[in-house]
Motif scaffolding. Structure first.
Motif, mmCIF file in Angstrom:
data_model
loop_
_atom_site.group_PDB
_atom_site.id
_atom_site.type_symbol
_atom_site.label_atom_id
_atom_site.label_comp_id
_atom_site.label_asym_id
_atom_site.label_seq_id
_atom_site.Cartn_x
_atom_site.Cartn_y
_atom_site.Cartn_z
ATOM 1 N N GLY A 42 49.454 -3.849 6.981
ATOM 2 C CA GLY A 42 50.526 -3.982 7.524
ATOM 3 C C GLY A 42 51.056 -2.874 8.673
ATOM 4 O O GLY A 42 49.909 -2.998 9.561
ATOM 5 N N MET A 43 51.841 -2.422 8.464
ATOM 6 C CA MET A 43 52.302 -1.285 9.525
ATOM 7 C C MET A 43 51.349 -0.151 9.457
ATOM 8 O O MET A 43 51.171 0.662 8.390
ATOM 9 C CB MET A 43 53.595 -0.701 9.292
ATOM 10 C CG MET A 43 54.129 0.499 10.135
ATOM 11 S SD MET A 43 55.779 1.020 9.394
ATOM 12 C CE MET A 43 55.906 2.309 10.858
ATOM 13 N N LEU A 44 50.409 0.072 10.338
ATOM 14 C CA LEU A 44 49.495 1.150 10.289
ATOM 15 C C LEU A 44 49.653 2.402 11.492
ATOM 16 O O LEU A 44 48.894 3.346 11.737
ATOM 17 C CB LEU A 44 48.069 0.544 10.940
ATOM 18 C CG LEU A 44 47.615 -0.318 9.985
ATOM 19 C CD1 LEU A 44 46.141 -1.091 10.583
ATOM 20 C CD2 LEU A 44 47.279 0.162 8.703
ATOM 21 N N VAL A 45 50.950 2.629 11.939
ATOM 22 C CA VAL A 45 51.687 3.689 12.572
ATOM 23 C C VAL A 45 50.941 4.170 13.954
ATOM 24 O O VAL A 45 51.855 3.790 14.944
ATOM 25 C CB VAL A 45 51.365 4.904 11.574
ATOM 26 C CG1 VAL A 45 52.145 5.881 12.290
ATOM 27 C CG2 VAL A 45 51.778 4.635 10.371
ATOM 28 N N ASP A 46 49.729 4.300 13.969
ATOM 29 C CA ASP A 46 49.419 4.691 15.417
ATOM 30 C C ASP A 46 47.943 4.624 15.166
ATOM 31 O O ASP A 46 47.193 4.497 14.457
ATOM 32 C CB ASP A 46 49.685 6.181 15.802
ATOM 33 C CG ASP A 46 49.213 7.313 14.598
ATOM 34 O OD1 ASP A 46 48.399 6.954 13.960
ATOM 35 O OD2 ASP A 46 49.769 8.213 14.610
ATOM 36 N N GLU A 47 47.093 5.181 16.350
ATOM 37 C CA GLU A 47 45.709 4.878 16.661
ATOM 38 C C GLU A 47 44.860 5.648 15.636
ATOM 39 O O GLU A 47 43.858 5.122 15.294
ATOM 40 C CB GLU A 47 45.450 5.303 17.996
ATOM 41 C CG GLU A 47 43.852 5.242 18.348
ATOM 42 C CD GLU A 47 43.764 5.539 19.726
ATOM 43 O OE1 GLU A 47 42.522 5.461 20.265
ATOM 44 O OE2 GLU A 47 44.431 6.215 20.578
ATOM 45 N N ALA A 48 45.174 6.928 15.377
ATOM 46 C CA ALA A 48 44.471 7.818 14.348
ATOM 47 C C ALA A 48 44.632 7.273 12.874
ATOM 48 O O ALA A 48 43.595 7.238 12.372
ATOM 49 C CB ALA A 48 45.199 9.239 14.232
ATOM 50 N N HIS A 49 45.634 6.767 12.700
ATOM 51 C CA HIS A 49 45.851 6.013 11.252
ATOM 52 C C HIS A 49 45.129 4.920 11.188
ATOM 53 O O HIS A 49 44.241 4.757 10.143
ATOM 54 C CB HIS A 49 47.347 5.716 10.735
ATOM 55 C CG HIS A 49 48.126 7.201 10.488
ATOM 56 N ND1 HIS A 49 48.678 7.948 11.399
ATOM 57 C CD2 HIS A 49 48.401 7.206 9.080
ATOM 58 C CE1 HIS A 49 49.454 8.792 10.741
ATOM 59 N NE2 HIS A 49 49.279 8.542 9.565
#
Length: 267
Positions: free
Chosen positions: A78-85
């Protein structure tokens, strides 16, 4: 062995979406649910007040712990926050044998604001979707992924084909954002086969977490060994029930009713 599934997503303190909605759905579909939390949010039915990304080493520790002990047969994001995550999750999914991957590309807020950066979107398109079995964008998210506007049925089909060419087998473009006032119609492109999921549109604002719940139900059914089409059809019925029998909780966009299907099965 009892079916086991994982959700990799953000936590919703209000309980209507994210990890909480996914676990509730897994439980209702008789699948043991596990989670790896990407972010902690402070939110309720009125909106999101704060987001705190989980440190990447803690996210990776969660994923490693699950892989070390459980027989996982399906996973959703689902929500994966940002590029690094996102990159961290991808690295683990490439190494683990967790069965079908269902991607709910949480990119656009209900108000239209983007929730992730352009770099993160590129990582999803180029690196995550090629690993996915199914992707479930709504129309605004499909526009971002397919890099085109969607204003007609023909454009929905064209966008689905563009998304499929990124490497994902099955594309479901959800019609909740369409202007059709009578029906909610989702377009499914499964390999070379296509079909529509249709249900009467319910006039309600009790729709918080619908995308999470829909994709979680698909994940649960695939974890049990169901066919792709059966899983998708079951998820459409499940979310339609959840929307049509609201709980009327909170003062904003309330959550769906995850146990509504029980009443219908008894009738």
């Amino acid at each position: 062995m009892f079916p086991q599934a994982v959700t990799i997503a953000g936590s919703d303190s209000g309980g209507g979406a994210g990890i909480q909605a996914d676990i509730k759905t897994f439980q209702e579909r008789r699948v043991f649910g596990m989670s790896a939390i990407t972010a902690i949010t402070a939110q309720n039915t009125k909106g999101v007040q704060a987001i705190h990304p989980v440190p990447i080493d803690i996210l990776e520790a969660q994923l490693d712990a699950l892989n070390d002990d459980f027989a996982i047969s399906a996973v959703k994001t689902g929500m994966l926050v940002d590029e690094a995550h996102i990159a961290s999750v991808i690295s683990r999914l490439q190494r683990f044998d967790w069965g079908p991957l269902i991607v709910d590309p949480v990119m656009i807020a209900k108000g239209g604001a983007r929730l992730v950066s352009n770099e993160a979107i590129a990582t999803i398109r180029e690196n995550l979707l090629p690993l996915a079995t199914i992707v479930t964008p709504n129309i605004p998210e499909a526009e971002v992924i397919a890099e085109m506007s969607i204003e007609s049925t023909a454009q929905i089909k064209k966008a689905a084909k563009r998304i499929q060419l990124l490497g994902v087998k099955t594309v479901i473009i959800k019609g909740g954002h369409s202007e059709d006032k009578a029906e909610s119609r989702d377009y499914v492109l499964d390999g070379e086969n296509e079909f529509w999921l249709e249900a009467k549109r319910v006039k309600t604002k009790q729709t918080h977490g619908t995308g999470c719940t829909f994709s979680a139900c698909i994940t649960a059914e695939l974890a049990k060994g169901a066919s792709t089409e059966y899983a998708i059809q079951t998820a459409k019925k499940f979310i339609t029930s959840a929307i049509s029998q609201p709980l009327n909780i909170g003062h904003g966009n309330g959550p769906t009713n995850h146990w509504a299907h029980r009443k219908e099965s008894q009738e």
